[in-house]
Design an enzyme around this catalytic site. Structure first.
Site, short mmCIF file in Angstrom:
data_model
loop_
_atom_site.label_atom_id
_atom_site.label_comp_id
_atom_site.label_asym_id
_atom_site.label_seq_id
_atom_site.Cartn_x
_atom_site.Cartn_y
_atom_site.Cartn_z
N LYS A 1 88.96 -45.94 -119.55
CA LYS A 1 88.80 -47.36 -119.87
C LYS A 1 87.38 -47.85 -119.58
O LYS A 1 86.84 -48.68 -120.30
CB LYS A 1 89.83 -48.19 -119.09
CG LYS A 1 91.26 -47.93 -119.54
CD LYS A 1 92.25 -48.77 -118.77
CE LYS A 1 93.68 -48.52 -119.22
NZ LYS A 1 94.13 -47.16 -118.91
N GLU B 1 89.81 -56.40 -112.76
CA GLU B 1 89.37 -57.38 -113.75
C GLU B 1 90.19 -58.65 -113.62
O GLU B 1 91.26 -58.67 -113.00
CB GLU B 1 89.49 -56.81 -115.17
CG GLU B 1 90.91 -56.52 -115.60
CD GLU B 1 90.99 -55.89 -116.99
OE1 GLU B 1 90.01 -55.25 -117.40
OE2 GLU B 1 92.04 -56.04 -117.64
N HIS C 1 105.53 -52.91 -118.75
CA HIS C 1 104.23 -52.78 -119.43
C HIS C 1 104.30 -51.85 -120.64
O HIS C 1 103.26 -51.39 -121.11
CB HIS C 1 103.14 -52.30 -118.46
CG HIS C 1 102.94 -53.18 -117.28
ND1 HIS C 1 102.39 -54.44 -117.36
CD2 HIS C 1 103.24 -52.99 -115.96
CE1 HIS C 1 102.35 -54.98 -116.16
NE2 HIS C 1 102.86 -54.12 -115.29
N ARG D 1 95.02 -42.09 -131.49
CA ARG D 1 96.12 -41.35 -132.13
C ARG D 1 96.89 -42.32 -133.03
O ARG D 1 96.58 -43.51 -133.08
CB ARG D 1 97.07 -40.80 -131.07
CG ARG D 1 97.55 -41.89 -130.11
CD ARG D 1 98.62 -41.43 -129.16
NE ARG D 1 98.84 -42.35 -128.06
CZ ARG D 1 99.51 -43.49 -128.12
NH1 ARG D 1 100.04 -43.87 -129.27
NH2 ARG D 1 99.67 -44.25 -127.07
#
Length: 480
Positions: free
Chosen positions: A115, A199, A234, A291
């Site tokens: 990330k 974050e 999630h 993908r």
């Protein structure tokens, strides 16, 4: 490309093979011992067993898969999603063995697999990102300093993976240390890398992603967006295309941003750029999945494009056969992931035998399925049985058709997410479009499904009684 090996199982293996067959390409299935009689094995032109049931002894054995591919003179390998689909080392090994990996180059997989590396790559393109740190850390003191600078709540997220693992929402400073330690421990266990980044947590977030496709001739197209905000743990359960909240201008901005992300890593093939959107419709780059996505059918339904066919054409070195301005959104599509999970018991996997398993049919209904009546649900893999997709001229039509399709999807022997899908489709928050990634937390409880089932049973009983009395009124004429 005359022959393709599909390095996967279940519904996605069948999905890829059906397009390959349509293109006149022969297919090879690989399977574990427990999948010996699975539909994808029977559908393929050739099939070979590659190991025992656990995925680390079969579907994750890239060396065995490449060995089989070479043995059977395969031209390309399609990884599907999950398993080895985002494994840069596998993609590289496929190429080094003279085979075509039907997906991006290993460099792009590596960049977007981290990330932080992904954020670094797209930074120069001016794509908005959530405020936070741009380096992976394990230092709690440093995390506290950053959190105080950007303000609570904050999100701690594993640098090396996804699927909700190594992720914690921290509301206040007192919870930061314990939350970070749990995230690091979980990330280390899941990915072998405990580094995380901190974050700003976007409150009331929507999860909106954009489908992209890039060829080897410098062309990058976007195929509009998918709304994926209904999630549990999630992870997505319900997806739709297009999103009900995007304006034409915002859709174009997000599409352009997604193509820039693809260009940032010299992307080739099908990929998905994921964004978070706040309550004020500001969007922020989240990550790129290198993908084909589970939810790709809803994009196919609204664009009329076979994304797997495009993947194969791009892998053969062909130019994308359409221009951006030729792509249009027509109608609306819904997808429910039908998992063998118990929505009344925290969505825990439900293992058993499919005593009854009958799929809905009809215009506007598509089921990407990997199971048959009488099969057992293996405990070794993701518990998804199928993807139930409906298409209508409007969002309302797609929702109503989904409710009908769920009613006509007959499963006995295991619990599934079908009742949950029905709950979502009937809920006012979903129908109005006023929902976010907290939909399950804010609106769902097992008791609500149970209450709904009781009401439906009562209605069915009253209808049956009414019909009985109506039938008694019919005067039977004597027959002479």
């Amino acid at each position: 490309m005359q022959k393709i090996l599909v390095a996967n199982r279940g519904e996605i293996a069948l999905r890829v093979m059906k397009t390959a067959k349509k293109m006149g390409i022969r297919t090879v299935a690989v399977f574990s011992e427990v999948d010996r009689n699975a539909p994808h094995v029977r559908f393929a032109d050739e099939a070979l067993c590659i190991g025992e049931a656990p995925s680390n002894q079969s579907y994750l054995r890239g060396d065995k898969i490449i060995e089989v591919a070479k043995q059977l003179n395969v031209d390309g390998i399609h990884p599907g999603y999950g398993f080895l689909s985002e494994n840069a080392d596998f993609a590289e090994a496929v190429e080094k063995n003279g085979l075509v990996f039907i997906g991006p180059k290993s460099k792009a997989i590596r960049i977007m697999g981290s990330k932080l590396a992904a954020k670094e790559a797209v930074k120069k393109y001016g794509i908005p990102m959530v405020p936070g740190i741009d380096e992976a850390i394990t230092d709690v003191k440093k995390a506290k300093k950053i959190a105080n600078e950007i303000g609570y709540p904050v999100l701690i997220k594993a640098s090396a993976g996804g699927g909700g693992k190594g992720m914690r929402i921290i509301e206040k400073e007192a919870d930061l240390e314990s939350g970070m330690q749990r995230a690091i421990s979980e990330a280390t266990s899941a990915f072998g890398d405990g580094s995380v980044f901190v974050e700003k947590y976007v409150t009331s977030p929507r999860h909106i992603e954009v489908q992209v496709m890039a060829d080897t001739h410098g062309n990058v197209l976007h195929f509009f967006e998918r709304e994926c905000s209904v999630q549990r743990r999630h992870q997505k359960v319900v997806e739709e295309a297009p999103s009900s909240i995007l304006t034409t201008e915002l859709r174009e901005k997000m599409g352009v941003a997604a193509t820039k992300v693809a260009k940032a890593c010299d992307y080739v093939g099908a990929g998905t750029v994921e964004f978070l959107m706040d309550a004020d419709l500001n969007f922020y780059f989240l990550e790129m999945n290198t993908r084909l996505q589970v939810e790709h059918p809803v994009t196919e339904m609204i664009t009329g494009v076979d994304l797997v066919e495009l993947q194969i054409k791009v892998a053969r070195g062909e130019v994308l056969p359409m221009k951006q301005e030729e792509l249009k959104i027509t109608g609306h599509a819904m997808e429910l992931r039908v998992y063998a999970e118990d929505p009344l018991n925290d969505f825990l996997p439900s293992v058993g035998n499919l005593e009854v398993y009958r799929l809905p049919e009809g215009e506007g209904i598509r089921v990407d399925n990997g199971f048959e009546e009488g099969m057992d649900i293996p405990i070794y893999y993701d518990p998804m049985l199928s993807k139930l997709v409906t298409y209508g001229k409007t969002r309302e039509e797609a929702i109503e058709l989904m409710l009908d399709a769920i009613r006509n999807y007959k499963v006995k022997g295991v619990q599934t997410t079908l009742p949950f899908g029905s709950f979502v489709m009937a809920h006012e928050a979903f129908r109005s479009g006023k929902f976010d990634t907290h939909f399950v937390k804010d609106h769902y409880s097992p008791q609500k499904i149970q209450e709904k089932a009781i009401v439906e049973a009562e209605i069915a009983a009253m209808m049956a009684l009414y019909q009985y009395h109506e039938d008694k009124k019919i005067v039977k004429l004597p027959t002479n």
